[in-house]
Design an enzyme around this catalytic site. Structure first.
Site, short mmCIF file in Angstrom:
data_model
loop_
_atom_site.label_atom_id
_atom_site.label_comp_id
_atom_site.label_asym_id
_atom_site.label_seq_id
_atom_site.Cartn_x
_atom_site.Cartn_y
_atom_site.Cartn_z
N CYS A 155 -14.30 -13.28 51.98
CA CYS A 155 -15.08 -12.36 52.83
C CYS A 155 -16.54 -12.77 52.83
O CYS A 155 -17.19 -12.79 53.87
CB CYS A 155 -14.96 -10.93 52.32
SG CYS A 155 -13.51 -10.09 52.96
N ARG B 140 -9.98 -12.80 47.84
CA ARG B 140 -10.32 -11.98 49.00
C ARG B 140 -11.84 -11.76 49.10
O ARG B 140 -12.45 -11.90 50.15
CB ARG B 140 -9.56 -10.65 48.90
CG ARG B 140 -9.77 -9.66 50.02
CD ARG B 140 -9.24 -10.11 51.34
NE ARG B 140 -10.23 -10.93 52.05
CZ ARG B 140 -10.10 -11.39 53.29
NH1 ARG B 140 -9.01 -11.13 53.97
NH2 ARG B 140 -11.04 -12.11 53.86
N HIS C 216 -14.72 -3.20 57.64
CA HIS C 216 -13.62 -2.36 57.15
C HIS C 216 -13.88 -0.85 57.21
O HIS C 216 -13.00 -0.07 56.86
CB HIS C 216 -13.22 -2.82 55.75
CG HIS C 216 -12.79 -4.26 55.71
ND1 HIS C 216 -11.62 -4.69 56.29
CD2 HIS C 216 -13.40 -5.37 55.24
CE1 HIS C 216 -11.51 -6.01 56.13
NE2 HIS C 216 -12.58 -6.44 55.52
N CYS D 30 -19.37 -5.38 53.75
CA CYS D 30 -17.92 -5.14 53.73
C CYS D 30 -17.58 -4.04 54.74
O CYS D 30 -16.59 -4.10 55.46
CB CYS D 30 -17.45 -4.70 52.35
SG CYS D 30 -18.00 -5.73 50.98
#
Lengths: 287, 102
Positions: free
Chosen positions: A248, A244, A205, A201
């Site tokens: 992802c 979400r 991000h 992740c």
């Protein structure tokens, strides 16, 4: 001989001092300290993007530059999530077959409480997300649960988020080793690389917010869940937090976990806690 | 001359022999079993890759159509992908910490 001995003793002393200085850091790094993690997490983004107002991080890619921000402001004049918001409001007020409503399942009748989710349930020993709590409410009242990735759940959470708009995220971690373990597990999930693309992740991000991945501008991890659920132009519809996470994972070519698995619940707990103090902005809209 | 002819025949037979040997269903089953075992191990580590699942499906489809050469190639690809995902999950048990914001 004397010189060699003193050199040896000097080296040994220096090594001992170095070990003494390093050892507490090693111990500290292994200790679960959510407050320190949240502070470091927020500082990282505040320093990386000194021109972004702290409360703007919750607008994801739209916070990353002035052009994007203007797009966001124009979008907010006719928000694409509005239909979901209206549907959610109606669903929230419609009684179940037994006459009860969602309001009977939540503190304060479910109004203005989004900022407290997810929470750690000390009885169950696990993280409870808003989506999970909504389905548990339905099942407790004899209704079938909704899909975690489809429109009904997105509409309900959109309405509940809207009633909390502007309220600062306020996630608590009780003094319970299981809660700390859940936080740590969520953190581990967030930073762990997976899928054939070998992405975590954080690869997108934390390392690359504001950068483009194909046609999209990546959102910063800070405050990323404050805007959930979101309308995504890419999806031509609304998406929940579960959707979400699932998407992802798929994008990195990892087989997604089941929605509301322990890992997803824990990573939601971690990401929400480190965004404490930032306002709820959901429902949101994204490219 | 004789020697070079012999060498050419030997080389040609080395190259040609494996492809001349058509894969059997038993060869496919062995390759698929190995791929499936690795894939299950990866899934048990909560780190299955979508491409592994696709390669396994492609192997089954080719085998159903009787093309065992292609089925074995897909199964071997699936096994390699599954092993890579196991390696990833194993190294990430510690490696994730390097990425952490502190």
């Amino acid at each position: 001989m004397k010189a060699r001995l003193s050199l040896l003793l000097g080296s040994l002393g220096a090594a001992l001092v170095a070990f003494a200085l390093a050892a507490p850091r090693v111990v500290a790094a292994d200790k679960v300290d959510p407050a320190a993690d949240a502070k470091a997490f927020q500082n990282f983004f505040f320093q990386k993007f000194p021109n972004v107002k702290h409360e703007d991080f919750v607008n994801g890619p739209y916070s990353m530059n002035e052009d994007m921000k203007r797009q966001w402001q124009e979008k907010e004049e006719f928000p694409p999530y509005e239909f979901a918001l209206d549907a959610g409001k109606e669903m929230f007020a419609t009684p179940f077959k037994n006459g009860k409503t969602y309001a009977d399942c939540f503190p304060n009748g479910g109004i203005g409480i989004r900022q407290n989710y997810p929470y750690f349930d000390t009885k169950e020993g696990k993280v409870v997300t808003l989506e999970l709590a909504l389905n548990r409410c339905r099942e407790a009242n004899g209704e079938a649960p909704y899909s975690y990735v489809k429109d009904e759940m997105a509409s309900l959470t959109a309405y509940m988020a809207f009633t909390s708009r502007g309220k600062p995220m306020d996630i608590k971690i009780p003094d319970d080793p299981r809660a700390l373990a859940a936080f740590e597990n969520g953190k581990r999930y967030f930073y762990t690389r997976r899928g054939q693309m070998n992405f975590s992740c954080a690869s997108c991000h934390v390392q690359s917010p504001g950068e483009r991945i194909r046609a999209e501008i990546l959102a910063p991890a800070l405050g990323i869940l404050n805007a959930m659920p979101i309308y995504r132009s890419e999806w031509s519809g609304m998406g929940t937090t579960s959707r979400r996470f699932v998407t992802c994972n798929s994008q990195t070519r990892a087989v997604p976990l089941e929605p509301q698995s322990d890992e997803y619940r824990d990573v939601e707990y971690f990401l929400s806690y480190v965004a404490n103090g930032l306002p709820i902005s959901g429902p949101g809209a994204r490219p | 001359m004789k020697r070079s002819c012999l060498l050419a025949i030997l080389f040609a037979s080395t190259v040609a022999l494996p492809s001349a040997h058509a894969a059997t269903e038993a060869d496919y089953k062995a390759a698929y079993a190995a791929a499936e075992a690795a894939s299950k191990e990866a899934a048990g580590m909560r780190n299955q890759w979508t491409v592994t699942v696709s390669a396994l499906a492609a192997a089954r489809k080719a085998a159903d159509g009787g093309d065992f050469d292609r089925a074995i190639a897909a199964a071997k690809e699936a096994e390699a992908l599954a092993k890579a995902s196991i390696f990833q999950a194993t190294t990430e048990k510690e490696a994730w910490k390097a990425m952490e914001i502190r």
